[in-house]
Design an enzyme around this catalytic site. Structure first.
Site, PDB file in Angstrom:
ATOM      1  N   GLU A  51      -0.271  13.610  -2.778  1.00 28.70           N
ATOM      2  CA  GLU A  51       0.315  12.116  -2.752  1.00 28.70           C
ATOM      3  C   GLU A  51       0.484  12.065  -4.555  1.00 28.70           C
ATOM      4  O   GLU A  51      -0.672  12.071  -4.911  1.00 28.70           O
ATOM      5  CB  GLU A  51      -0.332  11.277  -2.153  1.00 28.70           C
ATOM      6  CG  GLU A  51       0.136   9.928  -2.335  1.00 28.70           C
ATOM      7  CD  GLU A  51      -0.366   8.924  -1.710  1.00 28.70           C
ATOM      8  OE1 GLU A  51      -0.564   7.505  -2.114  1.00 28.70           O
ATOM      9  OE2 GLU A  51      -1.236   8.821  -0.660  1.00 28.70           O
ATOM     10  N   GLU A  86       0.531   1.771  -9.208  1.00 29.18           N
ATOM     11  CA  GLU A  86      -0.022   1.108  -8.276  1.00 29.18           C
ATOM     12  C   GLU A  86      -1.047   0.203  -9.162  1.00 29.18           C
ATOM     13  O   GLU A  86      -1.640   0.161 -10.042  1.00 29.18           O
ATOM     14  CB  GLU A  86      -1.054   2.062  -7.653  1.00 29.18           C
ATOM     15  CG  GLU A  86      -1.614   1.623  -6.353  1.00 29.18           C
ATOM     16  CD  GLU A  86      -2.558   2.882  -5.697  1.00 29.18           C
ATOM     17  OE1 GLU A  86      -2.151   2.976  -4.579  1.00 29.18           O
ATOM     18  OE2 GLU A  86      -2.970   3.724  -6.314  1.00 29.18           O
TER      19      GLU A  86
END
Length: 149
Positions: free
Chosen positions: A77, A82
């Site tokens: 991933e 984020e």
């Protein structure tokens, strides 16, 4: 010297399109979290996100990431951007299975740094370990990091 502020003609300004999502608590309780996903899946490409504002606040976790959900974490991933809660710095992360290490990369040859963790619960007792630690690798289940750190 006289300074004259620029007064642009509104018709000369670029037009922008915004997507605004809003929700409020209801009598049944607080709003549910949301997850926006595309209808199509891609196995390669150039992915661009252009943000003017990312949400911040208790319980928020805005992110733009790529993964193979059917084979996670085996195929990894990449968290392109984020943020969690009130973080004022957006983070980028790589998550994988075991053996993704970067401890042999010389200092100064990478631009980022490992994230840190404090208060990870002991596996047997559940008591938080307040030792300050840097993440050591990209393995999502490393016992010395928060899950998926």
């Amino acid at each position: 010297d006289d300074i004259t502020p620029l007064q642009p003609n509104p018709s000369d300004l670029p037009t922008e399109t915004f997507v605004i999502l809003s929700s409020s608590p209801s009598p049944q309780g607080p709003r549910n979290s949301i997850r926006l996903e595309g209808h199509r899946r891609f196995n390669r490409g150039l992915f661009i996100i252009d943000l003017r504002h990312m949400p911040a606040g208790c319980g928020t976790w805005p992110a733009f990431w790529l993964t193979d959900e059917a084979n996670w974490p085996v195929n990894g991933e990449i968290d392109i951007v984020e943020g969690v809660n009130y973080q004022d710095t957006a983070k980028t992360a790589l998550h994988s299975t075991k053996e993704c290490r970067m401890d042999d990369v010389p200092e100064g040859s990478k631009t980022g740094s490992w994230d840190t963790a404090v208060g990870i619960p002991d596996k047997k007792t559940g008591i938080p370990d307040m030792t300050f630690r840097y993440a050591q690798d990209c393995f999502v289940y490393d016992p010395h990091q928060w899950l998926n750190q």
